[in-house]
Each structure stands twice: as structure tokens, then as C-alpha cells.
Motif scaffolding. Structure first.
Motif, PDB file in Angstrom:
ATOM      1  N   SER A  24      55.113  20.271  49.980  1.00  0.00           N
ATOM      2  CA  SER A  24      56.102  20.922  50.863  1.00  0.00           C
ATOM      3  C   SER A  24      57.506  20.780  50.292  1.00  0.00           C
ATOM      4  O   SER A  24      58.432  20.371  50.964  1.00  0.00           O
ATOM      5  N   ASN A  25      57.672  21.120  49.020  1.00  0.00           N
ATOM      6  CA  ASN A  25      58.965  20.953  48.360  1.00  0.00           C
ATOM      7  C   ASN A  25      59.587  22.269  47.915  1.00  0.00           C
ATOM      8  O   ASN A  25      60.502  22.288  47.125  1.00  0.00           O
ATOM      9  N   GLY A  26      59.049  23.398  48.411  1.00  0.00           N
ATOM     10  CA  GLY A  26      59.564  24.691  47.974  1.00  0.00           C
ATOM     11  C   GLY A  26      58.848  25.819  48.664  1.00  0.00           C
ATOM     12  O   GLY A  26      58.517  25.734  49.843  1.00  0.00           O
ATOM     13  N   ARG A  27      58.584  26.870  47.906  1.00  0.00           N
ATOM     14  CA  ARG A  27      57.870  28.038  48.421  1.00  0.00           C
ATOM     15  C   ARG A  27      56.685  28.324  47.511  1.00  0.00           C
ATOM     16  O   ARG A  27      56.850  28.525  46.314  1.00  0.00           O
ATOM     17  N   TYR A  28      55.506  28.361  48.097  1.00  0.00           N
ATOM     18  CA  TYR A  28      54.283  28.693  47.381  1.00  0.00           C
ATOM     19  C   TYR A  28      53.566  29.738  48.226  1.00  0.00           C
ATOM     20  O   TYR A  28      53.256  29.486  49.388  1.00  0.00           O
ATOM     21  N   TYR A  29      53.317  30.916  47.675  1.00  0.00           N
ATOM     22  CA  TYR A  29      52.774  32.009  48.477  1.00  0.00           C
ATOM     23  C   TYR A  29      52.164  33.078  47.580  1.00  0.00           C
ATOM     24  O   TYR A  29      52.116  32.934  46.368  1.00  0.00           O
ATOM     25  N   LEU A  30      51.715  34.189  48.196  1.00  0.00           N
ATOM     26  CA  LEU A  30      51.008  35.278  47.522  1.00  0.00           C
ATOM     27  C   LEU A  30      49.850  34.731  46.694  1.00  0.00           C
ATOM     28  O   LEU A  30      49.747  34.955  45.491  1.00  0.00           O
ATOM     29  N   SER A  31      48.978  34.007  47.365  1.00  0.00           N
ATOM     30  CA  SER A  31      47.865  33.366  46.678  1.00  0.00           C
ATOM     31  C   SER A  31      46.687  34.314  46.505  1.00  0.00           C
ATOM     32  O   SER A  31      46.532  35.289  47.229  1.00  0.00           O
ATOM     33  N   CYS A  32      45.865  33.995  45.525  1.00  0.00           N
ATOM     34  CA  CYS A  32      44.637  34.736  45.247  1.00  0.00           C
ATOM     35  C   CYS A  32      43.596  33.719  44.793  1.00  0.00           C
ATOM     36  O   CYS A  32      43.852  32.935  43.877  1.00  0.00           O
ATOM     37  N   ILE A  33      42.445  33.713  45.435  1.00  0.00           N
ATOM     38  CA  ILE A  33      41.404  32.742  45.099  1.00  0.00           C
ATOM     39  C   ILE A  33      40.479  33.313  44.028  1.00  0.00           C
ATOM     40  O   ILE A  33      40.174  34.511  44.028  1.00  0.00           O
ATOM     41  N   ARG A  34      40.081  32.445  43.090  1.00  0.00           N
ATOM     42  CA  ARG A  34      39.129  32.865  42.065  1.00  0.00           C
ATOM     43  C   ARG A  34      37.797  33.170  42.745  1.00  0.00           C
ATOM     44  O   ARG A  34      37.435  32.504  43.715  1.00  0.00           O
ATOM     45  N   PRO A  35      37.068  34.163  42.287  1.00  0.00           N
ATOM     46  CA  PRO A  35      35.848  34.562  42.983  1.00  0.00           C
ATOM     47  C   PRO A  35      34.856  33.426  43.274  1.00  0.00           C
ATOM     48  O   PRO A  35      34.180  33.456  44.292  1.00  0.00           O
ATOM     49  N   ASP A  36      34.803  32.388  42.420  1.00  0.00           N
ATOM     50  CA  ASP A  36      33.869  31.280  42.686  1.00  0.00           C
ATOM     51  C   ASP A  36      34.473  30.213  43.600  1.00  0.00           C
ATOM     52  O   ASP A  36      33.806  29.250  43.952  1.00  0.00           O
ATOM     53  N   GLY A  37      35.755  30.365  43.982  1.00  0.00           N
ATOM     54  CA  GLY A  37      36.400  29.436  44.904  1.00  0.00           C
ATOM     55  C   GLY A  37      36.927  28.159  44.282  1.00  0.00           C
ATOM     56  O   GLY A  37      37.522  27.339  44.969  1.00  0.00           O
ATOM     57  N   LYS A  38      36.759  27.952  42.977  1.00  0.00           N
ATOM     58  CA  LYS A  38      37.183  26.695  42.339  1.00  0.00           C
ATOM     59  C   LYS A  38      38.707  26.579  42.219  1.00  0.00           C
ATOM     60  O   LYS A  38      39.246  25.489  42.326  1.00  0.00           O
ATOM     61  N   TYR A  39      39.381  27.688  41.990  1.00  0.00           N
ATOM     62  CA  TYR A  39      40.830  27.678  41.814  1.00  0.00           C
ATOM     63  C   TYR A  39      41.477  28.741  42.685  1.00  0.00           C
ATOM     64  O   TYR A  39      40.843  29.717  43.078  1.00  0.00           O
ATOM     65  N   VAL A  40      42.769  28.547  42.918  1.00  0.00           N
ATOM     66  CA  VAL A  40      43.593  29.561  43.554  1.00  0.00           C
ATOM     67  C   VAL A  40      44.866  29.667  42.722  1.00  0.00           C
ATOM     68  O   VAL A  40      45.335  28.673  42.165  1.00  0.00           O
ATOM     69  N   VAL A  41      45.386  30.876  42.568  1.00  0.00           N
ATOM     70  CA  VAL A  41      46.682  31.072  41.912  1.00  0.00           C
ATOM     71  C   VAL A  41      47.671  31.539  42.970  1.00  0.00           C
ATOM     72  O   VAL A  41      47.295  32.159  43.961  1.00  0.00           O
ATOM     73  N   CYS A  42      48.937  31.194  42.752  1.00  0.00           N
ATOM     74  CA  CYS A  42      49.986  31.636  43.665  1.00  0.00           C
ATOM     75  C   CYS A  42      51.295  31.703  42.895  1.00  0.00           C
ATOM     76  O   CYS A  42      51.407  31.197  41.786  1.00  0.00           O
ATOM     77  N   GLN A  43      52.280  32.323  43.499  1.00  0.00           N
ATOM     78  CA  GLN A  43      53.620  32.309  42.922  1.00  0.00           C
ATOM     79  C   GLN A  43      54.447  31.318  43.718  1.00  0.00           C
ATOM     80  O   GLN A  43      54.153  31.017  44.863  1.00  0.00           O
ATOM     81  N   GLY A  44      55.485  30.801  43.095  1.00  0.00           N
ATOM     82  CA  GLY A  44      56.380  29.900  43.805  1.00  0.00           C
ATOM     83  C   GLY A  44      56.872  28.775  42.929  1.00  0.00           C
ATOM     84  O   GLY A  44      56.877  28.857  41.710  1.00  0.00           O
TER      85      GLY A  44
END
Length: 134
Positions: A24-44
Motif C-alpha cells: 500500500s505504498n502507491g498505485r497498482y492497477y489495470l491488472s491482467c492474470i496469466r491464463p494459468d493463474g500463477k502470475y498477474v501483471v499490472c501497471q503502477g
């Protein structure tokens, strides 16, 4: 944005448990989960940083930047098979990059700065800019 006004990325397990993945030290959003669910990417990033693309392990919550240094990056998305990530990047000089803390609450890419579409492997390797941004 969560109930406390923080911009974080969460996951919801099949058991219904909700887990916060980002600090909770900034902004992390517009996430997308990898199809197998192991990782998620986001901007921020943290408030003192500029917009980067982050990859987060959904089990360990380990985070690391996959976007190139000194590029403001937007809107990451996984390829259908999870092996590559596509995102947009501005081509500003290091001195012109605005910190997250100085950005308005709701903002978008600067329309006067050329944007390029970029792609990299799931781990951030093999970065390629595939359009010229003109």
C-alpha cells in the motif's frame, strides 16, 4: 481502488478468500492474470516512482519490474498462452518522467507524447518495441 482509498491488486481464490498482492505504498492497477493463474501483471509503482509494469507471483506475492527502465508504461496484458506480455510505453526523457505522487487521481497517457506497443517474455526478457510511436 479499495475501501481505504488505496490502489492495490487483489486475488480471489476458488475458496472465496481475498488476498492483497501489492504493497500500500502507491498505485497498482489495470491488472491482467496469466491464463494459468500463477502470475498477474499490472501497471503502477510507489508514489516516488513512475509507472512501470510489474509481475506478481500470486502465491508468494513476490513482485518485480518487467518494463524497461525510464519508460512510462501502460496497460499490460498477457498473450493467450501466457508466454508474452504486451503493453504501451511512452518515450520520454528521464528528466520529463512524472512521479506517481504528482499525477492526478484519474489520468491517462499524455496524448502529446508518442506511444509505442512493446512486447516481452513473461519474465521480462526479450523486450521488443514493435511500433515506432509516431
Amino acid at each position: 481502488m479499495d475501501m481505504n482509498g488505496k490502489w492495490n491488486v487483489y486475488k480471489r481464490g476458488i475458496d472465496g478468500k481475498i488476498t492483497k498482492l501489492t504493497p500500500s505504498n502507491g498505485r497498482y492497477y489495470l491488472s491482467c492474470i496469466r491464463p494459468d493463474g500463477k502470475y498477474v501483471v499490472c501497471q503502477g509503482g510507489s508514489f516516488e516512482d513512475y509507472l512501470r509494469i510489474w509481475r506478481i507471483d500470486t502465491n508468494t506475492k513476490e513482485m518485480y519490474v518487467i518494463s524497461p527502465e525510464f519508460k512510462v508504461c501502460w496497460a499490460p496484458s498477457y498473450a493467450w498462452d501466457g508466454t508474452q506480455i504486451v503493453f504501451c510505453a511512452e518515450t520520454k526523457s528521464k528528466d520529463d518522467i512524472q512521479k506517481i505522487q504528482d499525477m492526478p487521481a484519474f489520468f491517462g497517457p499524455d496524448k502529446t507524447i508518442p506511444m509505442s506497443i512493446c512486447i516481452c517474455n513473461d519474465d521480462g526478457g526479450n523486450f521488443r518495441q514493435i511500433t515506432s510511436g509516431e
